[in-house]
Scaffold this motif. Structure first.
Motif, PDB file in Angstrom:
ATOM      1  N   VAL A  11       0.845  -1.183   0.000  1.00  0.00           N
ATOM      2  CA  VAL A  11       0.000   0.000   0.000  1.00  0.00           C
ATOM      3  C   VAL A  11       0.879   1.230   0.000  1.00  0.00           C
ATOM      4  N   ALA A  12       0.377   2.289  -0.581  1.00  0.00           N
ATOM      5  CA  ALA A  12       1.189   3.496  -0.722  1.00  0.00           C
ATOM      6  C   ALA A  12       1.644   4.037   0.619  1.00  0.00           C
ATOM      7  N   ALA A  30     -15.915 -10.620   1.132  1.00  0.00           N
ATOM      8  CA  ALA A  30     -16.388  -9.897   2.299  1.00  0.00           C
ATOM      9  C   ALA A  30     -15.236  -9.244   3.031  1.00  0.00           C
ATOM     10  N   ALA A  31     -15.541  -8.190   3.775  1.00  0.00           N
ATOM     11  CA  ALA A  31     -14.512  -7.550   4.580  1.00  0.00           C
ATOM     12  C   ALA A  31     -14.194  -8.448   5.765  1.00  0.00           C
ATOM     13  N   ALA A  32     -12.914  -8.536   6.103  1.00  0.00           N
ATOM     14  CA  ALA A  32     -12.515  -9.371   7.223  1.00  0.00           C
ATOM     15  C   ALA A  32     -12.793  -8.646   8.531  1.00  0.00           C
ATOM     16  N   PRO A  33     -13.018  -9.387   9.614  1.00  0.00           N
ATOM     17  CA  PRO A  33     -13.158  -8.756  10.914  1.00  0.00           C
ATOM     18  C   PRO A  33     -11.838  -8.087  11.300  1.00  0.00           C
ATOM     19  N   PRO A  34     -11.879  -7.167  12.252  1.00  0.00           N
ATOM     20  CA  PRO A  34     -10.642  -6.521  12.686  1.00  0.00           C
ATOM     21  C   PRO A  34      -9.630  -7.556  13.170  1.00  0.00           C
ATOM     22  N   VAL A  35      -8.369  -7.323  12.855  1.00  0.00           N
ATOM     23  CA  VAL A  35      -7.338  -8.225  13.344  1.00  0.00           C
ATOM     24  C   VAL A  35      -6.574  -7.564  14.465  1.00  0.00           C
ATOM     25  N   VAL A  36      -6.111  -8.375  15.354  1.00  0.00           N
ATOM     26  CA  VAL A  36      -5.301  -7.875  16.458  1.00  0.00           C
ATOM     27  C   VAL A  36      -4.119  -8.815  16.609  1.00  0.00           C
ATOM     28  N   GLY A  37      -3.128  -8.407  17.385  1.00  0.00           N
ATOM     29  CA  GLY A  37      -2.069  -9.326  17.731  1.00  0.00           C
ATOM     30  C   GLY A  37      -0.843  -9.186  16.884  1.00  0.00           C
ATOM     31  N   GLY A  38      -0.150 -10.317  16.717  1.00  0.00           N
ATOM     32  CA  GLY A  38       1.220 -10.243  16.289  1.00  0.00           C
ATOM     33  C   GLY A  38       1.978  -9.817  17.537  1.00  0.00           C
ATOM     34  N   ALA A 151      -0.278  -3.568   7.872  1.00  0.00           N
ATOM     35  CA  ALA A 151      -1.549  -3.352   8.562  1.00  0.00           C
ATOM     36  C   ALA A 151      -1.850  -4.448   9.572  1.00  0.00           C
ATOM     37  N   ALA A 152      -2.369  -4.060  10.724  1.00  0.00           N
ATOM     38  CA  ALA A 152      -2.756  -5.013  11.764  1.00  0.00           C
ATOM     39  C   ALA A 152      -4.183  -5.496  11.581  1.00  0.00           C
ATOM     40  N   ARG A 153      -4.859  -4.968  10.569  1.00  0.00           N
ATOM     41  CA  ARG A 153      -6.177  -5.457  10.183  1.00  0.00           C
ATOM     42  C   ARG A 153      -6.357  -5.153   8.700  1.00  0.00           C
ATOM     43  N   GLU A 154      -7.214  -5.899   8.061  1.00  0.00           N
ATOM     44  CA  GLU A 154      -7.451  -5.696   6.639  1.00  0.00           C
ATOM     45  C   GLU A 154      -7.901  -4.264   6.381  1.00  0.00           C
ATOM     46  N   GLY A 155      -7.174  -3.538   5.541  1.00  0.00           N
ATOM     47  CA  GLY A 155      -7.492  -2.153   5.254  1.00  0.00           C
ATOM     48  C   GLY A 155      -6.990  -1.176   6.297  1.00  0.00           C
ATOM     49  N   CYS A 200      -0.256  -8.814   5.790  1.00  0.00           N
ATOM     50  CA  CYS A 200      -1.361  -7.975   5.338  1.00  0.00           C
ATOM     51  C   CYS A 200      -0.817  -6.852   4.465  1.00  0.00           C
ATOM     52  N   GLN A 201      -1.683  -5.921   4.066  1.00  0.00           N
ATOM     53  CA  GLN A 201      -1.263  -4.841   3.202  1.00  0.00           C
ATOM     54  C   GLN A 201      -0.128  -4.039   3.853  1.00  0.00           C
ATOM     55  N   GLY A 202       0.920  -3.789   3.062  1.00  0.00           N
ATOM     56  CA  GLY A 202       2.103  -3.121   3.576  1.00  0.00           C
ATOM     57  C   GLY A 202       3.223  -4.079   3.902  1.00  0.00           C
TER      58      GLY A 202
END
Length: 255
Positions: A11-12, A30-38, A151-155, A200-202
């Protein structure tokens, strides 16, 4: 190159990270639910990690060459527009090493499918350990480590700190059931069937790596693409480094 749901992981303004997500099944569109962690990487844990200013990751192939993804760059030739940041887990650290690019070499024949690797020549060497690449398929199995500022969550937005996670190998047969677009001879998949941990993105261009028999980190993959991030049934897709090891070595020699 693919449908919007088959996202390249660059991603830019991107960032990178591996994530734990709620394990509710989602469709590919579909949009993914928020991600957390790592978990946050320790300073110096992965000294070969590089953050690139176009919103991708990479690894030091040589002290003056970064290995990244072909889709992170716009072609081959002289290029002074990219800044590589290295030596820190905190991108805001005053100790960060920042070096400009001089040239880019995108994988010959890259057209958006497969062959997703590129080399970036730096204006000066970075005095940090490099990450060797797998030259055979001997290490294309087991559990891999991924890391990045994505990204820690999709988008989601980029991360300030380098995050890390582990993902298990997924066979070509199983991965091909999720992705018709998979190029088995050029790509390798990793992730949990139930989802929850992924790049994820990035994170595009960053390494997927594991220890070799001598205990040294060895790069087996390059973060490439996938349907969303950490979705159940959709593992991450990575460039299979061993397939291109000879070509990468030859290309690096020309830089």
């Amino acid at each position: 190159m693919k449908l919007l749901s088959a996202l390249k992981r660059c991603v830019a303004a991107g960032a990178v990270i591996l994530a734990a997500v709620s394990l509710q099944p989602t469709s590919a569109s579909a949009a993914a639910p928020p991600v957390v962690g790592g978990t946050r990487a320790a300073q110096g844990e992965f000294p070969f990690m590089v953050r690139l200013s176009m919103g991708c990751g990479g690894a030091l192939y040589a002290k003056d060459i970064v290995l990244t993804a072909a889709h992170c760059v716009s072609g081959s030739g002289n290029n002074t527009s990219i800044t590589a940041t290295a030596g820190v887990v905190d991108l805001r650290s005053s100790s960060a090493i920042k070096v400009r690019s001089t040239k880019v070499l995108q994988a010959p024949g890259y057209n958006g499918t497969g062959k997703d690797w590129a080399l970036i020549k730096l204006a000066q060497p970075i005095n940090l350990p490099t990450l060797k690449i797998a030259e055979t398929t001997a290490y294309n199995s087991g559990t891999f480590t991924v890391a990045g500022w994505g990204a820690a969550r999709e988008g989601g937005a980029q991360q300030r700190y380098l995050l890390k996670a582990q993902v298990p190998f997924v066979s070509d047969a199983a991965c091909g059931q999720a992705y018709d677009e998979l190029v088995p001879n050029e790509e390798i998949c990793a992730g949990y069937n139930q989802g929850g941990v992924d790049t994820c993105q990035g994170d595009s261009g960053g390494p997927m790596f594991r220890k070799d028999n001598a205990g040294a980190w060895t790069q087996v993959g390059i973060v490439s693409w996938g349907y969303g991030c950490a979705r159940a049934g959709y593992p991450g897709v990575y460039t299979e480094v061993s397939t291109f090891a000879a070509a990468i070595k030859s290309a690096a020699a020309t830089l």
